[in-house]
Write a protein that holds these residues in place. Structure first.
Motif, PDB file in Angstrom:
ATOM      1  N   ARG A 232     -13.873  -1.012  -6.649  1.00 48.54           N
ATOM      2  CA  ARG A 232     -13.113  -2.239  -6.841  1.00 48.54           C
ATOM      3  C   ARG A 232     -11.684  -1.883  -7.260  1.00 48.54           C
ATOM      4  O   ARG A 232     -11.467  -1.332  -8.339  1.00 48.54           O
ATOM      5  CB  ARG A 232     -13.778  -3.114  -7.903  1.00 48.54           C
ATOM      6  CG  ARG A 232     -15.196  -3.571  -7.547  1.00 48.54           C
ATOM      7  CD  ARG A 232     -15.891  -4.139  -8.771  1.00 48.54           C
ATOM      8  NE  ARG A 232     -15.950  -3.132  -9.844  1.00 48.54           N
ATOM      9  CZ  ARG A 232     -16.124  -3.418 -11.132  1.00 48.54           C
ATOM     10  NH1 ARG A 232     -16.218  -4.682 -11.526  1.00 48.54           N
ATOM     11  NH2 ARG A 232     -16.188  -2.443 -12.043  1.00 48.54           N
ATOM     12  N   LEU A 233     -10.744  -2.244  -6.409  1.00 49.99           N
ATOM     13  CA  LEU A 233      -9.343  -1.904  -6.627  1.00 49.99           C
ATOM     14  C   LEU A 233      -8.522  -3.172  -6.831  1.00 49.99           C
ATOM     15  O   LEU A 233      -8.809  -4.214  -6.242  1.00 49.99           O
ATOM     16  CB  LEU A 233      -8.782  -1.140  -5.426  1.00 49.99           C
ATOM     17  CG  LEU A 233      -9.502   0.147  -5.022  1.00 49.99           C
ATOM     18  CD1 LEU A 233      -8.946   0.663  -3.699  1.00 49.99           C
ATOM     19  CD2 LEU A 233      -9.356   1.205  -6.106  1.00 49.99           C
ATOM     20  N   ALA A 234      -7.487  -3.063  -7.651  1.00 49.74           N
ATOM     21  CA  ALA A 234      -6.548  -4.159  -7.847  1.00 49.74           C
ATOM     22  C   ALA A 234      -5.135  -3.596  -7.814  1.00 49.74           C
ATOM     23  O   ALA A 234      -4.906  -2.463  -8.255  1.00 49.74           O
ATOM     24  CB  ALA A 234      -6.805  -4.870  -9.172  1.00 49.74           C
ATOM     25  N   ASN A 256     -11.810  -2.650  -0.649  1.00 48.34           N
ATOM     26  CA  ASN A 256     -12.197  -3.674  -1.631  1.00 48.34           C
ATOM     27  C   ASN A 256     -11.032  -3.815  -2.613  1.00 48.34           C
ATOM     28  O   ASN A 256     -11.118  -3.438  -3.768  1.00 48.34           O
ATOM     29  CB  ASN A 256     -13.478  -3.250  -2.344  1.00 48.34           C
ATOM     30  CG  ASN A 256     -13.995  -4.317  -3.285  1.00 48.34           C
ATOM     31  OD1 ASN A 256     -13.500  -5.451  -3.309  1.00 48.34           O
ATOM     32  ND2 ASN A 256     -14.995  -3.964  -4.079  1.00 48.34           N
ATOM     33  N   LEU A 257      -9.923  -4.346  -2.105  1.00 40.44           N
ATOM     34  CA  LEU A 257      -8.661  -4.373  -2.831  1.00 40.44           C
ATOM     35  C   LEU A 257      -8.207  -5.810  -3.049  1.00 40.44           C
ATOM     36  O   LEU A 257      -8.105  -6.588  -2.094  1.00 40.44           O
ATOM     37  CB  LEU A 257      -7.583  -3.617  -2.050  1.00 40.44           C
ATOM     38  CG  LEU A 257      -6.151  -3.664  -2.579  1.00 40.44           C
ATOM     39  CD1 LEU A 257      -6.050  -2.929  -3.906  1.00 40.44           C
ATOM     40  CD2 LEU A 257      -5.179  -3.075  -1.566  1.00 40.44           C
ATOM     41  N   THR A 258      -7.935  -6.150  -4.290  1.00 35.81           N
ATOM     42  CA  THR A 258      -7.421  -7.468  -4.643  1.00 35.81           C
ATOM     43  C   THR A 258      -5.956  -7.354  -5.037  1.00 35.81           C
ATOM     44  O   THR A 258      -5.601  -6.551  -5.912  1.00 35.81           O
ATOM     45  CB  THR A 258      -8.213  -8.074  -5.820  1.00 35.81           C
ATOM     46  OG1 THR A 258      -9.587  -8.173  -5.453  1.00 35.81           O
ATOM     47  CG2 THR A 258      -7.670  -9.451  -6.183  1.00 35.81           C
ATOM     48  N   ARG A 296      -8.108  -4.878 -16.588  1.00 32.97           N
ATOM     49  CA  ARG A 296      -8.643  -3.547 -16.291  1.00 32.97           C
ATOM     50  C   ARG A 296     -10.163  -3.473 -16.327  1.00 32.97           C
ATOM     51  O   ARG A 296     -10.758  -2.633 -15.634  1.00 32.97           O
ATOM     52  CB  ARG A 296      -8.049  -2.511 -17.238  1.00 32.97           C
ATOM     53  CG  ARG A 296      -8.406  -2.664 -18.709  1.00 32.97           C
ATOM     54  CD  ARG A 296      -7.694  -1.574 -19.522  1.00 32.97           C
ATOM     55  NE  ARG A 296      -7.987  -1.618 -20.937  1.00 32.97           N
ATOM     56  CZ  ARG A 296      -7.294  -2.318 -21.827  1.00 32.97           C
ATOM     57  NH1 ARG A 296      -6.276  -3.058 -21.408  1.00 32.97           N
ATOM     58  NH2 ARG A 296      -7.613  -2.291 -23.097  1.00 32.97           N
ATOM     59  N   SER A 298     -12.157  -5.574 -15.096  1.00 33.81           N
ATOM     60  CA  SER A 298     -12.702  -6.239 -13.909  1.00 33.81           C
ATOM     61  C   SER A 298     -12.675  -5.348 -12.668  1.00 33.81           C
ATOM     62  O   SER A 298     -13.219  -5.731 -11.629  1.00 33.81           O
ATOM     63  CB  SER A 298     -11.918  -7.526 -13.619  1.00 33.81           C
ATOM     64  OG  SER A 298     -11.971  -8.419 -14.715  1.00 33.81           O
ATOM     65  N   TYR A 299     -12.037  -4.181 -12.776  1.00 30.16           N
ATOM     66  CA  TYR A 299     -11.875  -3.305 -11.616  1.00 30.16           C
ATOM     67  C   TYR A 299     -12.157  -1.856 -12.013  1.00 30.16           C
ATOM     68  O   TYR A 299     -12.018  -1.469 -13.174  1.00 30.16           O
ATOM     69  CB  TYR A 299     -10.459  -3.426 -11.046  1.00 30.16           C
ATOM     70  CG  TYR A 299     -10.120  -4.831 -10.601  1.00 30.16           C
ATOM     71  CD1 TYR A 299     -10.501  -5.293  -9.345  1.00 30.16           C
ATOM     72  CD2 TYR A 299      -9.439  -5.710 -11.458  1.00 30.16           C
ATOM     73  CE1 TYR A 299     -10.207  -6.590  -8.941  1.00 30.16           C
ATOM     74  CE2 TYR A 299      -9.142  -7.007 -11.054  1.00 30.16           C
ATOM     75  CZ  TYR A 299      -9.538  -7.442  -9.797  1.00 30.16           C
ATOM     76  OH  TYR A 299      -9.248  -8.722  -9.407  1.00 30.16           O
ATOM     77  N   ASP A 300     -12.534  -1.062 -11.011  1.00 32.62           N
ATOM     78  CA  ASP A 300     -12.734   0.369 -11.261  1.00 32.62           C
ATOM     79  C   ASP A 300     -11.398   1.086 -11.421  1.00 32.62           C
ATOM     80  O   ASP A 300     -11.301   2.083 -12.140  1.00 32.62           O
ATOM     81  CB  ASP A 300     -13.515   0.992 -10.096  1.00 32.62           C
ATOM     82  CG  ASP A 300     -14.895   0.376  -9.930  1.00 32.62           C
ATOM     83  OD1 ASP A 300     -15.634   0.307 -10.926  1.00 32.62           O
ATOM     84  OD2 ASP A 300     -15.216  -0.061  -8.805  1.00 32.62           O
ATOM     85  N   SER A 302      -6.911   0.163 -11.076  1.00 36.92           N
ATOM     86  CA  SER A 302      -5.817  -0.749 -10.753  1.00 36.92           C
ATOM     87  C   SER A 302      -4.522   0.048 -10.697  1.00 36.92           C
ATOM     88  O   SER A 302      -4.407   1.110 -11.315  1.00 36.92           O
ATOM     89  CB  SER A 302      -5.690  -1.852 -11.815  1.00 36.92           C
ATOM     90  OG  SER A 302      -6.908  -2.544 -11.992  1.00 36.92           O
ATOM     91  N   ASP A 429     -12.721   8.603 -12.452  1.00 40.25           N
ATOM     92  CA  ASP A 429     -11.356   8.120 -12.263  1.00 40.25           C
ATOM     93  C   ASP A 429     -10.356   9.167 -12.768  1.00 40.25           C
ATOM     94  O   ASP A 429     -10.733  10.140 -13.433  1.00 40.25           O
ATOM     95  CB  ASP A 429     -11.154   6.752 -12.927  1.00 40.25           C
ATOM     96  CG  ASP A 429     -11.270   6.792 -14.446  1.00 40.25           C
ATOM     97  OD1 ASP A 429     -10.646   7.677 -15.074  1.00 40.25           O
ATOM     98  OD2 ASP A 429     -11.967   5.938 -15.018  1.00 40.25           O
TER      99      ASP A 429
END
Length: 545
Positions: A232-234, A256-258, A296, A298-300, A302, A429
């Motif tokens: 999950r990326l932001a 999977n990028l927001t 932070r 909410s995502y793996d 950002s 990460d």
């Protein structure tokens, strides 16, 4: 510097730049060439200023663009010029002024389709792509209209020669001197074509910067691994020129990028204030990155870029990574994962963390230490002597999988995507990967201080020699090295670096403010860092006396 009460908070209305006032000043105010501060001056990242201060007005852009045309004529650069622009208010105005001069001089100008914003790295990549296989005639160069992460009232102008990276000092000195000649004569020799005619002329060609950059990404990043991992990326473009890139990247590769912020507004009202209470789109500042930090969990992973996307900010569930930490982890990973790279090593500016020295030793790779400024890495990235070049201010680039250069300017999206690749392929990460380095080499403590310094002090620091330095111990240890020239290329530092076994400090004058920047690092602890800082500031005080 004390933390401002507005740090990390959204700006109040009265902090926002008045765009109409900024535009009026750009077009109607004139610089005085007899005032040094109002002349064209290239720092480490081009000419910067504000129309409100008579340091970035239409006359500046006319003069400096004509100077670039003059330089092209002298050097026989006859290919297209790629013209990029970021989202600052003054950038749009300066883009038009530059286009008027370039077309009047018969320069074939490539601009983004549909007036899209253009990130610095896509311009560098476009130049290198065009020039690949060409020798002599037909070579391209570029201009990027951007003040990088500077506040909303600022404008900036950068020139990238055919090597694709920032112009070196010889080039910028020539262009600045020529531009100031034009200013001193009221720009009487500047050729100008009205903007409407310029846009309709045969000298302007639309170019899809985004498509070329995005389609080429598998040459430099394992996009399949990122997509397959589903991490999950932001991303927050911080209102900058990377927005169209992220939209295209997410769509092209199915990430999977927001994109958590799609706003583009020249007031940058959606960026939380920096440490000093100013709006500054600095993706390495925890204060400016406060809104992304709130997400932070909410995502793996950002990340963010500054307005021209030449810098990166990496956020893991543990918080915003210090740029030195991420660059060290990135270097360690890259050299273990790129088996087709040539035998080149790690390039770093001399104020970047000593952790990279340890990484280089562990990898059995040479370390090339250069003065501050990404321009110094250009020949090393071109030749492969450096496979990875980085600086502590969150700027870096590296070679493609086959060992050819990807960009010779700083590339924020590239380093953001690398963080995603590292997470996908290592199941850890970048902050976790950095911790593994600290287990082997210790955890350095790093901090930059700003010391007030008048023009005379800055001049003395710029010309200082090792024999002028009276410091014998640093942080309680004997001084082992005093540098005024970079070990990697012998170029003057424009200041000095003093080293001991467990730490170091470096001092150099700011090119835009009445301060000296003092960089410090300890491989022991906070107390030892304070001791180094005390010694550094005591030396600076003696220099001031």
């Amino acid at each position: 510097m004390a933390v401002h009460p507005k740090a990390g908070l959204l700006p109040d209305f009265d902090q926002l730049v008045r765009v109409p006032e900024l535009m009026r000043a750009y077009y109607t105010e004139f610089p005085d060439p007899s005032v040094p501060e109002e002349r064209v001056s290239f720092g480490t990242s081009g000419h910067r200023g504000s129309s409100l201060l008579h340091t970035f007005n239409e006359e500046h852009i006319y003069a400096v663009t004509q100077a670039v045309c003059d330089y092209r004529a002298v050097k026989g650069i006859d290919g297209p010029l790629f013209l990029g622009v970021d989202t600052h208010a003054l950038s749009a105005a300066a883009f038009g002024s530059a286009l008027e001069v370039l077309t009047a001089n018969g320069v074939q100008v490539y601009i983004a389709k549909d007036d899209a914003y253009t990130a610095t790295p896509v311009v560098s990549h476009a130049i290198l792509s065009w020039n690949a296989g060409r020798v002599g005639s037909g070579l391209a160069d570029g201009i990027i209209i951007t003040p990088s992460h500077n506040p909303p009232a600022d404008g900036g102008f950068k020139y990238n020669p055919p090597h694709g990276g920032p112009a070196d000092t010889d080039v910028t000195s020539w262009i600045a001197a020529r531009a100031n000649e034009h200013l001193s004569t009221g720009n009487r020799d500047v050729q100008i074509m009205h903007l409407r005619a310029a846009r309709k002329s045969s000298f302007v060609t639309e170019y899809d910067f985004t498509a070329r950059y995005v389609e080429d990404l598998p040459k430099v990043i394992d996009m399949e691994a990122i997509a397959a991992s589903g991490i999950r990326l932001a991303v927050d473009p911080l209102g900058g020129a990377s927005l169209p890139l992220w939209e295209a990247i997410a769509d092209r590769y199915g990430l999977n990028l927001t994109i958590v912020n799609r706003e583009v507004d020249p007031t940058f009202r959606f960026v939380t204030c920096d440490k000093d209470g100013k709006i500054r789109m600095d993706c390495s500042s925890p204060y400016a990155m406060n809104r992304l930090l709130d997400l932070r969990d909410s995502y793996d992973l950002s990340f963010a870029c500054d307005p021209d996307a030449d810098r990166h900010g990496i956020v893991t569930p543990r918080g915003l990574m210090n740029p030195n930490h991420y660059l060290s982890a990135a270097a360690s990973y890259l050299f273990r994962s790129r088996d087709r790279w040539p035998g080149g090593g790690i390039g770093k500016t001399l104020v970047t963390s000593g952790m990279l020295d340890h990484v280089a030793v562990e990898l059995h790779k040479p370390l090339v230490e250069v003065p501050v400024g990404f321009k110094w890495f250009v020949p090393y990235l071109q030749s492969g002597r450096c496979c990875f070049g980085c600086e502590e201010s969150a700027g870096a680039s590296f070679l493609c999988f086959d060992g050819t250069p990807w960009s010779t300017d700083k590339d924020g999206p590239l380093l953001c995507l690398l963080a995603a690749e590292m997470t996908a392929r290592e199941q850890a990460d970048p902050s976790q990967q950095y911790e593994r380095l600290t287990e082997r080499f210790g955890a350095p403590v790093y901090q930059r201080l700003d010391a007030p310094a008048d023009a005379e002090t800055r001049r003395r620091l710029t010309s200082i020699q090792p024999g002028d330095v009276d410091i014998r111990t640093l942080g309680g240890e004997p001084v082992t090295e005093i540098l005024t020239h970079a070990p990697g290329n012998g170029a003057p530092i424009g200041g000095l670096k003093v080293c001991a076994e467990s730490g170091w400090f470096a001092a150099r004058p700011s090119g835009t403010e009445a301060i000296c920047k003092v960089y410090t690092e300890s491989f022991r602890d906070e107390e030892h860092l304070k001791s180094i800082q005390n010694d550094a500031l005591a030396f600076m005080s003696r220099l001031l006396a």
